[in-house]
Design an enzyme around this catalytic site. Sequence first.
Site, PDB file in Angstrom:
ATOM      1  CE1 TYR A  90     -11.841   9.124  -1.285  1.00 16.19           C
ATOM      2  CE2 TYR A  90     -10.751  10.451   0.395  1.00 16.19           C
ATOM      3  CZ  TYR A  90     -10.780   9.329  -0.407  1.00 16.19           C
ATOM      4  OH  TYR A  90      -9.773   8.413  -0.340  1.00 16.19           O
ATOM      5  NE  ARG A 112     -13.247   0.237   3.956  1.00 14.42           N
ATOM      6  CZ  ARG A 112     -14.387   0.213   3.261  1.00 14.42           C
ATOM      7  NH1 ARG A 112     -15.191  -0.846   3.357  1.00 14.42           N
ATOM      8  NH2 ARG A 112     -14.715   1.217   2.464  1.00 14.42           N
ATOM      9  CG  MET A 113      -6.590   2.579   8.442  1.00 11.66           C
ATOM     10  SD  MET A 113      -5.296   3.804   8.220  1.00 11.66           S
ATOM     11  CE  MET A 113      -5.461   4.162   6.472  1.00 11.66           C
ATOM     12  CE  LYS A 114     -16.792   4.172   5.184  1.00 12.33           C
ATOM     13  NZ  LYS A 114     -17.497   3.914   3.902  1.00 12.33           N
ATOM     14  CG  HIS A 155      -9.220   6.853  -8.276  1.00 11.42           C
ATOM     15  ND1 HIS A 155      -8.750   8.136  -8.102  1.00 11.42           N
ATOM     16  CD2 HIS A 155      -9.695   6.457  -7.065  1.00 11.42           C
ATOM     17  CE1 HIS A 155      -8.928   8.503  -6.842  1.00 11.42           C
ATOM     18  NE2 HIS A 155      -9.510   7.515  -6.191  1.00 11.42           N
ATOM     19  CG  HIS A 209     -14.093   5.881  -5.234  1.00 11.06           C
ATOM     20  ND1 HIS A 209     -14.579   7.157  -5.045  1.00 11.06           N
ATOM     21  CD2 HIS A 209     -12.779   5.934  -4.901  1.00 11.06           C
ATOM     22  CE1 HIS A 209     -13.604   7.945  -4.613  1.00 11.06           C
ATOM     23  NE2 HIS A 209     -12.500   7.217  -4.512  1.00 11.06           N
ATOM     24  CD  GLU A 210     -10.837   2.485  -5.226  1.00 13.76           C
ATOM     25  OE1 GLU A 210      -9.880   3.130  -5.676  1.00 13.76           O
ATOM     26  OE2 GLU A 210     -11.366   2.762  -4.137  1.00 13.76           O
ATOM     27  N   GLY A 249     -10.744   0.719   1.716  1.00 15.90           N
ATOM     28  CA  GLY A 249     -11.813   0.032   0.996  1.00 15.90           C
ATOM     29  C   GLY A 249     -11.327  -0.463  -0.349  1.00 15.90           C
ATOM     30  CG  ASP A 287      -0.578   7.680   5.861  1.00 15.86           C
ATOM     31  OD1 ASP A 287      -1.223   7.754   4.792  1.00 15.86           O
ATOM     32  OD2 ASP A 287       0.487   7.054   5.958  1.00 15.86           O
ATOM     33  CD  GLU A 344      -9.363   9.763  -3.564  1.00 14.94           C
ATOM     34  OE1 GLU A 344     -10.488   9.411  -3.984  1.00 14.94           O
ATOM     35  OE2 GLU A 344      -8.376   9.009  -3.569  1.00 14.94           O
ATOM     36  CG  MET A 381      -4.298   1.557  -3.733  1.00 11.91           C
ATOM     37  SD  MET A 381      -4.422   3.292  -3.221  1.00 11.91           S
ATOM     38  CE  MET A 381      -3.473   4.097  -4.513  1.00 11.91           C
ATOM     39  CD  GLU A 382      -6.460   5.506  -6.228  1.00 10.27           C
ATOM     40  OE1 GLU A 382      -5.941   6.616  -6.041  1.00 10.27           O
ATOM     41  OE2 GLU A 382      -7.042   4.875  -5.324  1.00 10.27           O
ATOM     42  CG  ASN A 383      -2.734  -0.253  -6.666  1.00 13.14           C
ATOM     43  OD1 ASN A 383      -2.157   0.746  -6.275  1.00 13.14           O
ATOM     44  ND2 ASN A 383      -3.151  -1.198  -5.843  1.00 13.14           N
ATOM     45  CD  GLN A 418      -2.584   1.591   0.063  1.00  9.47           C
ATOM     46  OE1 GLN A 418      -3.177   0.706  -0.534  1.00  9.47           O
ATOM     47  NE2 GLN A 418      -2.596   2.860  -0.346  1.00  9.47           N
TER      48      GLN A 418
END
Length: 688
Positions: A464, A633-635, A380, A376-377, A349, A456, A399, A351-353, A200
């Site tokens: 967003y 998940r940090m959310k 991106h 969403h991804e 949730g 972070d 975002e 990551m738009e790699n 990440q």
Amino acid sequence: MCKKTAEAISLFILFFRFSKLVSCAHNPTILVGHFICSIKTSFTRKERNQKALSTHPYHQIRFCSFFRGLRMAPIDPHSYTESTQPYTTHIALSLYFDFPTTTVRGTAVLSLSSSHAGPLFLDTRSLSVLSVLSDPITRTPLPFSLSSLPDPIKGSLLTVSLSGQSQLLIAFSTAPDASALQWLSPPQTFNKTSPFVYTQCQAIHARSIFPCQDTPAARIRYSAKINIPHRLSAVMSARHVERRAPVPGEAEFACDDSLWCAENRVVEEFVMEQPIPPYLFAFAVGEIGYREVGPRTRVYAESVPSLLDAAAKEFEGTEDMIRQGESLFGPYDWERFDLLVLPPSFPYGGMENPRMVFLTPTVIKGDASGAQVVAHELAHSWTGNLITNKNNEHFWLNEGFTTYAERRIVEAVQGEDIAALNVGIGWRGLKADVERFKDNLEFTKLRTKQEGVDPDDVYSQVPYEKGFQFLWRIERQIGKPAFDEFLKKYISTFKFQSIDTETFLSFLKANVPGIAEEIDLELWTEGTGIPPDALEPVSNIYSKIVSLANEFKGGRMPSEDEVSDWRGQEWELYLENLPKAVEASQISALDTRYRLAESKDYEVKVAFLQLAISARCREFYGEVEKTLKEVGRMKYLRPLYTALAQGGPGTGKEEEEKTLAKRVFTEARDSYHPIAQRVVESILAKHL
């Protein structure tokens, strides 16, 4: 004339001469060196018998301050990258994965945009730099130094002295605690049989994997040879070239051939042919399988059939979303749009790699609503990956645009009501985060100042949702058809570029004449809080849910008939709109009727558990602990740990919540990604 005045005049004269030279010079960097020598000579003539120049007060203060101002505007407050030095355009990586030591040994061949004489500054974090050579062919050692005292945010500065090279090879090794990497032992994975590692890199963590100019301003192409145990496989945010046996000598500076070519090893090769910001560099290695879900999409996950089948079912409509995205924003330029469902510890949730979106398993809900994270991804792919914020101070360009684009895709695929629910949930999130930053309103702006700030630590819904509201405001002003044409032109104009807020505003004013007179652009981008012309969504379903939430204050719960067709989003919106100050008995009664604490939808479960903690409804603390231990998940981690750590009045057990927070984190810490670990640590440090 006093001595200090004379010295000041001398310094001014030297600066004036220097500025005249710079205005017509082809290489200002060389002139800086000449100017330093001039000042040094000037001072040492006067102080030949006194202290060395390095201790002169003018050198320490005025001279250093002068050069801080003299340097061109910083590219990025989170990077050592210098504007006077050439950018890296390509990186060729050879990486040996050592699972027993949880490290990666590697080499990186950096190709620069032009040859360079002088220092080259690169970002690193917790890397061991073993050697630096001129290039893979001549292999001439190059002088380098690694700062001994790492900056707590930027990491360590790697300085390489070049003498006209346009390429350099760096041999390095990652640390076991590299901030971008999470190494999972078999018990921490779904299949419980093989280890797993994933990256990440957003916002500033690519530097913990390999030395680089770790700023979105420096877009790179890359190739990678990944050497892994043969029983495992690898995926990357790049095109897969082949899986083959290792070749002796192909990575001699990364590790010995005895390791690289060992019998149980295999090499996976990848190439990324489009220029991307370094934070989009991504890989995962483990026992990975896949399912086909469309002509451009596979869903990857650990080789657990039930997991793969559930993911394929959840995301079976992905191709429809890609086509809608193309109709709205132009061609999809990345060829593939594959998805990787990671273990539960993944901190976001999604990551738009590019080519390989990373997803948390918590988005697999069984009703296809998790596809909105995919939307969403996917968005991106146009806003964030094609056009990127120049640095994290302009994060809303990534975002805010993507949240707007996501909702347009959802509106087209799933309908206006679902899109309105998304806007409503986002509106609540925006208001909550504006309240969160009430003591530091800088981070309620769109265009922020982040010098000395870890991105972070200030991650929030503001870029967003306030960014979305800004774009929605423009759409309402000029009309959706006109705004659609503007977006297509914006994307085609700046594709594969990294830009800032000022560039966007200039483009907006040039292409939408008079917009600056109709909308206060400065208030939206530089102002704090929520502007007065932001808009709470209006729809029948949104209004009904908010009305039912307001009735809860009077003790009325919604009837089963009223919620019979509710899915996770409806419940999430309802819970987010409930008053925070409710009685524990009300929370218990709500759960008795609808079993929200046991919901399989983590958005619903966590929203309910936040209310339970606020009400000190301790019968649900076992579910709180279970949730904090099973997902990373940090959310979810951020609000639950914050609610516990803040403590509050109770039944004579005011410290129970804080004690629970400390104990659970101690027990769960190793299961979290390093980014999540630091976020939780900062929450506990603030409140405990």
